[in-house]
Design an enzyme around this catalytic site. Structure first.
Site, short mmCIF file in Angstrom:
data_model
loop_
_atom_site.label_atom_id
_atom_site.label_comp_id
_atom_site.label_asym_id
_atom_site.label_seq_id
_atom_site.Cartn_x
_atom_site.Cartn_y
_atom_site.Cartn_z
CG ASP A 163 -2.03 1.20 1.24
OD1 ASP A 163 -1.69 2.17 0.62
OD2 ASP A 163 -3.06 0.90 1.83
CG HIS A 213 -4.83 3.57 -0.44
ND1 HIS A 213 -4.66 3.10 0.68
CD2 HIS A 213 -5.71 4.44 -0.47
CE1 HIS A 213 -5.54 3.81 1.69
NE2 HIS A 213 -6.25 4.58 0.70
#
Length: 460
Positions: free
Chosen positions: A352, A383
């Site tokens: 992420d 993300h």
């Protein structure tokens, strides 16, 4: 004549074939993580900090949680929803997956029925009930009937942008029999700002009033909740403050940010931070004159970081000046985490780019010790990305299957509870020899301990 949607699909397929032909993807399973020796291979493997998990999931995934009856129950359904390891070119490009969901428009725009809800202090929030595009409803086993659909409360990120990810989730939920409703904060998504007050990052007061109103409108429907990215801070704050009175059956957080003060202070790479900063300034510029009465607009719109903008907007009011640290003491999402009393599934990826390094940003000990928190951790996904070949988002299917599974689990536990009470009452009315009574009492005591290893702990 091609439509824009069909033209985009053709272009996307051509790009996928072109890049996949020149890129070679390495995928390391969790069972091979101890065999990784090279630096590039170590990037694809889970670190030692995430070793205490279950090995029965497909490679590339981990379910980190405290063993419980619910966790064992969910494991079966999660295995069905998780995809096999992929070799699509964007798997190892987390920024591509992230930007894809946050920049591109959805394939099918949603149709809303908006309600403006006036709060006790005179402020207004907006609830967008998703009413279309309507598909043929499907009766879902373990949720509810079509006439009384389960509700899905969606909390987007605090910047006020309805991403492609959120809209696709609402569309999928609508087709599976849910009634989605999107929570819009004060002054966001064309919601009027009637008070010189914006909602603090983790202040759940507005969300409480919204949940009470939703339950007033649909008192017999089950309520589920989904949050995206930084929007999870508000949802986790609400669950911690309300405890067993949250009125929610289950919650899912997609790519949540847990340590938000550190997140603001660390700063993102410029190509992420500046677009977010300019976007939020554009939203606030609509209230330039009104905000000038309580904050320094020169400092606000001259901010060079998300931290500076957030601190100016929420900590430097003329009639309420607080320090940055004291502000986060009242707004950190995990400040009341011990009071959470509903199951929470967090879907996160190791790569992420918004959250940061998993070793420092994921509270792994929380998932290992608190039975209400479950972490589905993946190698790749970016993300709020988690793209598949389509490209669609597999986290949506996992989330909705998770809600169905939790509902079935609670109903099964209630049936077991009723069955056990009935059998115990029958035993009390029968005359048996003392030794036989002692033996059967011990058996049913052990059975009760196994059945009630997980208790439904929210009020109806």
């Amino acid at each position: 004549m091609f439509s824009i949607q069909s033209l985009w699909r053709i272009i996307w397929s051509r790009i996928s074939v072109l890049i996949s032909s020149v890129s070679k993807v390495k995928f390391c399973s969790t069972k091979q993580k101890q065999e990784c020796t090279g630096e590039t291979e170590e990037e694809d493997c889970f670190g030692d900090d995430f070793g205490d998990s279950w090995d029965s999931l497909p490679e590339g995934y981990q379910l980190i949680c405290k063993p419980s009856a619910l966790a064992h129950w969910l494991l079966k359904d999660i295995q069905r929803s998780i995809l096999e390891p992929t070799r699509w070119w964007w798997v190892h490009w987390p920024s591509v997956q992230t930007l894809f969901q946050h920049i591109l428009p959805p394939d099918n725009p949603l149709e809303f029925a908006r309600e403006n809800l006036q709060l006790t202090d005179g402020g207004i929030i907006a609830l967008d009930w998703v009413v279309g595009p309507r598909q043929s409803p499907k009766t879902r086993r373990g949720t509810n009937v079509i006439d009384n659909p389960p509700l899905l409360l969606v909390i987007p990120n605090p910047f006020g942008k309805l991403t492609r990810n959120v809209q696709q989730l609402c569309l999928l939920a609508l087709g599976k029999g849910y009634y989605p409703v999107i929570f819009n904060r004060r002054g966001q998504n064309d919601c009027p700002l009637t008070t010189l007050k914006l909602q603090d990052f983790g202040e759940p007061g507005d969300l409480k009033e919204a949940v009470n109103y939703i339950r007033f409108r649909h008192p017999s429907s089950m309520l589920f909740a989904v949050s995206e990215g930084l929007g999870s801070g508000l949802l986790l704050s609400y669950l911690g403050e309300c405890g067993s009175s949250s009125y929610m059956t289950a919650v899912s957080c997609i790519s949540p940010i847990f340590r938000c003060q550190e997140w603001f202070e660390t700063r993102l790479p410029w190509y992420y931070e500046w677009p977010l900063l300019l976007y939020q300034k554009g939203i606030l510029s609509r209230y330039f004159t009104a905000l000038g009465e309580v904050v320094s607009t020169d400092k606000l719109f001259g901010s060079n970081s998300l931290q500076e903008l957030h601190e100016t907007l929420h900590c430097q009011y003329e009639n309420r000046k607080v320090s940055w640290d004291s502000y986060w003491e009242r707004n950190e999402p995990l400040r009341d985490v011990d009071e959470v009393a509903v199951p929470v599934l967090c879907i996160c990826s190791m790569d992420d780019p918004i959250r940061g390094s998993p070793q420092t940003t994921l509270p792994i000990e929380l998932f290992r010790t608190n039975p209400y928190f479950l972490l589905l951790l993946t190698h790749h996904g970016g993300h709020c990305g988690f793209l598949t070949e389509s490209p669609t988002t597999w986290s949506h299917d996992v989330t909705l299957d998770y809600f169905r599974s939790v509902t079935e689990f609670f109903r099964t536990e209630e049936k077991k509870k009723w069955f056990t009470k009935r059998r115990n009452s029958n035993l009390m009315t029968r005359r048996r020899r003392p030794t036989l009574q002692r033996r059967e009492t011990a058996v049913y005591k052990d059975l009760e301990e196994e059945i009630f290893s997980w208790k439904r702990s929210y009020t109806r």
